[in-house]
Motif scaffolding. Structure first.
Motif, short mmCIF file in Angstrom:
data_model
loop_
_atom_site.label_atom_id
_atom_site.label_comp_id
_atom_site.label_asym_id
_atom_site.label_seq_id
_atom_site.Cartn_x
_atom_site.Cartn_y
_atom_site.Cartn_z
N GLN A 1 -7.43 8.84 0.88
CA GLN A 1 -8.68 8.67 0.09
C GLN A 1 -9.91 8.73 0.99
O GLN A 1 -10.97 9.17 0.57
N LEU A 2 -9.78 8.28 2.20
CA LEU A 2 -10.91 8.32 3.12
C LEU A 2 -11.24 9.77 3.52
O LEU A 2 -12.38 10.10 3.77
N SER B 1 0.71 2.05 1.10
CA SER B 1 -0.68 1.75 0.74
C SER B 1 -1.63 2.22 1.82
O SER B 1 -2.72 2.74 1.53
N LEU B 2 -1.23 2.04 3.07
CA LEU B 2 -2.05 2.45 4.19
C LEU B 2 -2.21 3.97 4.21
O LEU B 2 -3.31 4.48 4.42
N GLU B 3 -1.16 4.70 3.95
CA GLU B 3 -1.22 6.15 3.91
C GLU B 3 -2.10 6.63 2.74
O GLU B 3 -2.88 7.56 2.87
N GLU B 4 -1.98 5.99 1.62
CA GLU B 4 -2.79 6.36 0.46
C GLU B 4 -4.27 6.10 0.73
O GLU B 4 -5.14 6.89 0.37
N LYS C 1 11.35 -6.52 3.90
CA LYS C 1 11.61 -5.09 4.07
C LYS C 1 10.81 -4.29 3.05
O LYS C 1 10.16 -3.29 3.38
N VAL C 2 10.81 -4.69 1.81
CA VAL C 2 10.09 -4.00 0.75
C VAL C 2 8.58 -4.14 0.97
O VAL C 2 7.83 -3.20 0.76
N SER C 3 8.15 -5.30 1.43
CA SER C 3 6.72 -5.51 1.65
C SER C 3 6.22 -4.61 2.77
O SER C 3 5.10 -4.11 2.71
N GLY C 4 7.02 -4.38 3.80
CA GLY C 4 6.63 -3.50 4.89
C GLY C 4 6.47 -2.07 4.40
O GLY C 4 5.53 -1.37 4.78
N SER C 5 7.43 -1.60 3.59
CA SER C 5 7.33 -0.23 3.07
C SER C 5 6.15 -0.10 2.12
O SER C 5 5.46 0.93 2.10
#
Length: 159
Positions: free
Chosen positions: A157-158, A150-153, A141-145
């Motif tokens: 940046q892109l 990380s994906l949003e960050e 559960k924590v790894s998914g969040s």
């Protein structure tokens, strides 16, 4: 009349015969011929001596010219040798400086490679340590969040 008188008379007759046969003229002619021959030999000797002196002077002049020429050649050779030494010295210094520069470049490249290798090893080690740490402390559960954040960050940046 004694013997001395007859010896004197014999001598006078003998001298008369010699004068009649012209012995004194022949002796004079022989002596003149001999003096002419000696005079000619002296003249030839004088001429030969003068020729020898001329040859000696010519050979001395040639020797002096040869010495001057040899000195010139020696001087030119010494100048050329000095110039060649200087050129060799300059070329050697250039070669040494190029080799030193190449060695310094290789050393700098080796240092950069070593630093990059150490960094890469440190990153790998940190990633393994983080992976081990995250793997032991984080559940699904924590790894998914964490993945979503990380994906949003990354998207931010892109943009």
């Amino acid at each position: 009349m004694d013997a001395t008188f007859w010896a004197f008379i014999g001598l006078v007759i003998f001298l008369g015969i010699l004068a009649y046969v012209k012995v004194p003229a022949m002796l004079g002619a022989a002596l003149d011929k001999r003096s002419d021959q000696i005079r000619n030999e002296l003249e030839q000797a004088t001429k030969l001596r003068e020729e020898a002196q001329q040859l000696l002077a010519e050979y001395q002049r040639k020797r002096k010219e040869a010495e001057v020429e040899a000195a010139g050649l020696l001087s030119a050779a010494e100048k050329e040798a000095a110039q060649l030494r200087e050129e060799a010295k300059v070329k050697t210094e250039e070669f040494v400086s190029r080799r030193t520069a190449m060695a310094e470049q290789k050393i700098q490249q080796a240092e950069a490679d070593a630093i990059n290798e150490v960094r890469a090893s440190a990153v790998d080690l940190a990633m393994k340590a983080a992976e081990n740490l995250i793997g032991s402390k984080v559940d699904n559960k924590v790894s998914g969040s964490l993945f979503k954040s990380s994906l949003e960050e990354f998207k931010k940046q892109l943009n």
